[in-house]
Motif scaffolding. Structure first.
Motif, mmCIF file in Angstrom:
data_model
loop_
_atom_site.group_PDB
_atom_site.id
_atom_site.type_symbol
_atom_site.label_atom_id
_atom_site.label_comp_id
_atom_site.label_asym_id
_atom_site.label_seq_id
_atom_site.Cartn_x
_atom_site.Cartn_y
_atom_site.Cartn_z
ATOM 1 N N HIS A 1 0.809 -1.224 0.000
ATOM 2 C CA HIS A 1 0.000 0.000 0.000
ATOM 3 C C HIS A 1 0.844 1.277 0.000
ATOM 4 C CE1 HIS A 1 -3.289 2.701 0.780
ATOM 5 N NE2 HIS A 1 -2.728 3.104 1.901
ATOM 6 N N CYS A 2 1.805 1.363 0.915
ATOM 7 C CA CYS A 2 2.575 2.617 1.062
ATOM 8 C C CYS A 2 4.016 2.505 0.591
ATOM 9 C CB CYS A 2 2.653 3.017 2.533
ATOM 10 S SG CYS A 2 1.142 3.615 3.198
ATOM 11 N N GLN A 3 4.499 1.277 0.476
ATOM 12 C CA GLN A 3 5.916 1.077 0.121
ATOM 13 C C GLN A 3 6.825 1.761 1.141
ATOM 14 O OE1 GLN A 3 6.933 -0.497 -3.255
ATOM 15 N NE2 GLN A 3 4.969 -1.336 -2.662
ATOM 16 N N LEU A 4 6.449 1.670 2.409
ATOM 17 C CA LEU A 4 7.264 2.292 3.458
ATOM 18 C C LEU A 4 7.806 1.236 4.426
ATOM 19 C CD1 LEU A 4 5.039 5.430 4.284
ATOM 20 C CD2 LEU A 4 7.219 5.423 3.070
ATOM 21 N N SER A 5 7.839 -0.041 3.987
ATOM 22 C CA SER A 5 8.267 -1.124 4.889
ATOM 23 C C SER A 5 9.406 -1.940 4.279
ATOM 24 C CB SER A 5 7.097 -2.075 5.167
ATOM 25 O OG SER A 5 5.897 -1.398 5.384
ATOM 26 N N ARG A 6 10.325 -1.276 3.564
ATOM 27 C CA ARG A 6 11.419 -2.019 2.924
ATOM 28 C C ARG A 6 12.126 -2.914 3.940
ATOM 29 N NH1 ARG A 6 11.748 2.834 0.332
ATOM 30 N NH2 ARG A 6 12.842 3.737 2.096
ATOM 31 N N THR A 7 12.246 -4.199 3.595
ATOM 32 C CA THR A 7 12.895 -5.145 4.506
ATOM 33 C C THR A 7 13.757 -6.094 3.678
ATOM 34 O OG1 THR A 7 10.871 -5.069 5.834
ATOM 35 C CG2 THR A 7 12.442 -6.798 6.385
ATOM 36 N N ARG A 8 14.959 -6.348 4.170
ATOM 37 C CA ARG A 8 15.865 -7.263 3.454
ATOM 38 C C ARG A 8 15.620 -8.684 3.968
ATOM 39 N NH1 ARG A 8 21.151 -6.105 5.682
ATOM 40 N NH2 ARG A 8 20.356 -7.462 7.302
ATOM 41 N N VAL A 9 15.309 -9.584 3.047
ATOM 42 C CA VAL A 9 15.064 -10.968 3.464
ATOM 43 C C VAL A 9 15.967 -11.907 2.664
ATOM 44 C CG1 VAL A 9 12.663 -10.509 4.114
ATOM 45 C CG2 VAL A 9 13.156 -11.339 1.810
ATOM 46 N N ARG A 10 16.110 -13.120 3.176
ATOM 47 C CA ARG A 10 16.966 -14.104 2.524
ATOM 48 C C ARG A 10 16.328 -14.595 1.224
ATOM 49 N NH1 ARG A 10 21.218 -16.191 5.395
ATOM 50 N NH2 ARG A 10 20.609 -15.165 7.317
ATOM 51 N N ALA A 11 15.048 -14.915 1.306
ATOM 52 C CA ALA A 11 14.339 -15.381 0.109
ATOM 53 C C ALA A 11 12.843 -15.359 0.364
ATOM 54 C CB ALA A 11 14.765 -16.808 -0.239
ATOM 55 N N VAL A 12 12.094 -15.272 -0.728
ATOM 56 C CA VAL A 12 10.635 -15.390 -0.649
ATOM 57 C C VAL A 12 10.271 -16.763 -1.206
ATOM 58 C CG1 VAL A 12 8.436 -14.473 -1.470
ATOM 59 C CG2 VAL A 12 10.320 -12.903 -0.933
ATOM 60 N N ILE A 13 9.528 -17.534 -0.419
ATOM 61 C CA ILE A 13 9.147 -18.891 -0.843
ATOM 62 C C ILE A 13 7.699 -18.857 -1.318
ATOM 63 C CG2 ILE A 13 8.937 -21.310 -0.090
ATOM 64 C CD1 ILE A 13 11.764 -20.257 0.316
#
Ligand SMILES: Cc1cc2nc3c(=O)[nH]c(=O)nc-3n(C[C@H](O)[C@H](O)[C@H](O)COP(=O)(O)OP(=O)(O)OC[C@H]3O[C@@H](n4cnc5c(N)ncnc54)[C@H](O)[C@@H]3O)c2cc1C
Length: 479
Positions: free
Chosen positions: A24-36
């Motif tokens: 919705h806002c694109q204000l929660s940038r988070t670095r993750v290892r992978a998306v399953i």
């Protein structure tokens, strides 16, 4: 080492480059290892085994519409539940819909609309404002819509299948594993992955719509009577801080079941959502006039069912506005507050002053109602409440976000003082004392989480912040 522009720092070799964000806002940038991408229960079990082996954490995402990193955990794996979205069956006698946890409201709508005969069942309530939200996500926050005289969605959930952190799939309901049922409903995805759901639908009915400009004091005065006469309703307030009517009047929308013939489809009107959202950013006075004109046009129309559930929200609309209006990057941050109806007038007075004092920019403020929830363990609907939903425009810059959070914290504190509360799926802004005051069993909730998932396998950045927050809380030191 590589520089990551989204995060603004160098990444070491250990770090993945995958960045996830809210929709919705694109204000929660988070670095993750992978998306399953999940398509089966086996996919979830494999991810759990992998996390156990590697010592990683696991989070889950549906439509990614929560705004405080609830679906993501930094450097962990994220389950993308969107592929576990089948509607498995509908019992046409009881109206029980059996579906998978990643199914969205759009999947439900498509299924009901695609049956050869018109299905005499409909969704009782869903969130308003957007449809690309998953049922698993709705259950995790115990979402609510605009029915009058009804509790949150937990009321409509008959049973769940939940895959726990230990990799076991358990059935739970009010009668079977009832404690797990209560923990999962409103449990922010921390007690297991919802894989299957029994959602109780309601019989299809026609509704006549009443829409008119009204004063907030009229709404408050007739609050109880409206709950008797109408089944759904809300009020969209005038959000122009420059107006004398600022948050003192609004468009009151009410829906009443009826037997009258439906208004022909060709005469059913839709609000021009794109126009209204644009005006809310650039000319709030004109925006209210346009919405009032629409209200007058639809007043008295009869729908073939609960068509008013479905929204015309356009994903990515804010980026388009930024391009067309030359706005800096930002978003319309949602937030929700609750007070007993006796305190609604005071809340509106307080919010009106605080909006002006903080200089925040309301794009939308609506009022609605929710009944007390008896089922969820971490209950936000502790009593019957009047609810104030706000969308506040903010630029993606630290000063504006800090100001927004300070404003929300002030409103939340005020609600707490009136016996009210605030909603958890959005940004984390509350102060220690206020959180403990409004969620008095939050320590027990966390203890229960540790007991059932000692290694903390299922987690989120939202939960990580909550833990640090509680650790620092003076109350914890005395426990
Ligand atoms: C435009 C907009 C309008 C909204 N309107 C309303 C409203 O009217 N009423 C209301 O109550 N809320 C509203 N919300 C908030 C929304 O209901 C919650 O954020 C909800 O969780 C979003 O669902 P999602 O599928 O996007 O979940 P996500 O944002 O992807 O995830 C939210 C939470 O659900 C958990 N979760 C996701 N899938 C599962 C699963 N299968 N099993 C267990 N846990 C899971 C995640 O771990 C996370 O904690 C709105 C939000 C937006 C952006």
């Amino acid at each position: 080492m590589r520089f990551d522009f989204a995060l603004g720092h160098y990444l070491t070799g250990r770090e993945s480059l995958e960045i996830v964000n809210d929709a919705h806002c694109q204000l929660s940038r988070t670095r993750v290892r992978a998306v399953i991408d999940v398509h089966s229960v086996d996919d979830i079990q494999s991810a759990i085994t992998r996390c156990q082996r590697e010592g990683w954490q696991l989070s889950m995402s549906g439509g990614r519409h929560s705004l405080g990193r609830q679906p993501f955990v930094t450097d962990g794996l994220v389950l993308n539940m969107s592929g576990l979205n089948r509607i498995l069956s509908l019992d046409e006698t009881s109206g029980m819909l059996h579906l998978q946890g990643g199914a969205r409201w759009t999947d439900v709508r498509k299924f009901l609309g695609s049956q050869p005969e018109r299905v005499p069942w409909e969704v009782h309530q869903k969130q308003t404002g957007a449809d690309e939200l998953s049922l698993g996500g709705a259950i995790a926050v115990n979402a609510h819509g605009n029915p009058l005289g009804a509790g949150p969605i937990s009321t409509d959930i008959e049973w769940l299948k939940v895959l726990t952190a230990g990799g076991e799939e358990l059935l739970c309901s009010r009668d079977v594993n009832a404690d797990l049922f209560g923990l999962v409903l409103g449990g922010m995805g921390l007690f297991g992955v919802v894989t299957e759901i029994g959602l109780r639908l309601v019989p299809t009915q026609r509704f006549v719509r009443r829409s008119e400009v009204a004063r907030t004091e009229t709404l408050i005065e007739h609050w109880d009577a409206l709950h008797v006469d109408y089944q759904y309703g809300d009020m969209q307030l005038d959000v122009n801080p420059a107006s004398d009517h600022f948050m003192k009047r609004g468009i009151l929308n009410l829906w009443q079941s009826c037997d009258a013939p439906a208004t022909p489809a060709s005469k059913q009107l839709q609000a021009d959502w794109a126009q209204l959202i644009t005006l809310a950013h650039v000319d709030k006075a004109q925006g209210f006039r346009e919405y009032a004109r629409f209200a007058e046009a639809v007043n008295g129309s009869v729908s073939t069912g609960r068509d008013f559930h479905w929204d015309t929200y356009a994903p990515g609309y804010h980026a388009q506005l930024e391009r067309h209006l030359g706005l800096p990057q930002g978003g319309d941050v949602l937030t929700e507050f609750f007070v007993p109806i006796e305190a609604l007038e005071d809340l509106l007075d307080y919010a009106r002053n605080e909006i002006r004092r903080f200089g925040v920019d309301p794009i939308l403020t609506s009022l609605r109602s929710v009944r007390q929830c008896q089922i969820s363990y971490l209950r936000w609907a502790r009593c019957d409440y009047a609810c104030m939903v706000m969308a506040l425009h903010v630029d993606d810059c630290p000063q504006q976000l800090a100001r927004l959070d300070a404003f929300c914290a002030a409103i939340a504190r005020f609600c707490g003082q009136q016996g009210g509360t605030f909603y958890l799926p959005y940004r984390q802004f509350a102060q220690h004392a206020d959180l403990l005051d409004m969620y008095p069993n939050i320590h027990e909730f966390v203890e229960e989480k540790h007991r059932r998932d000692p290694s903390g396998l299922l987690s989120s950045d939202w939960f990580g912040s909550l833990l640090s927050f509680l650790r620092e809380a003076p109350a914890l030191g005395t426990r």
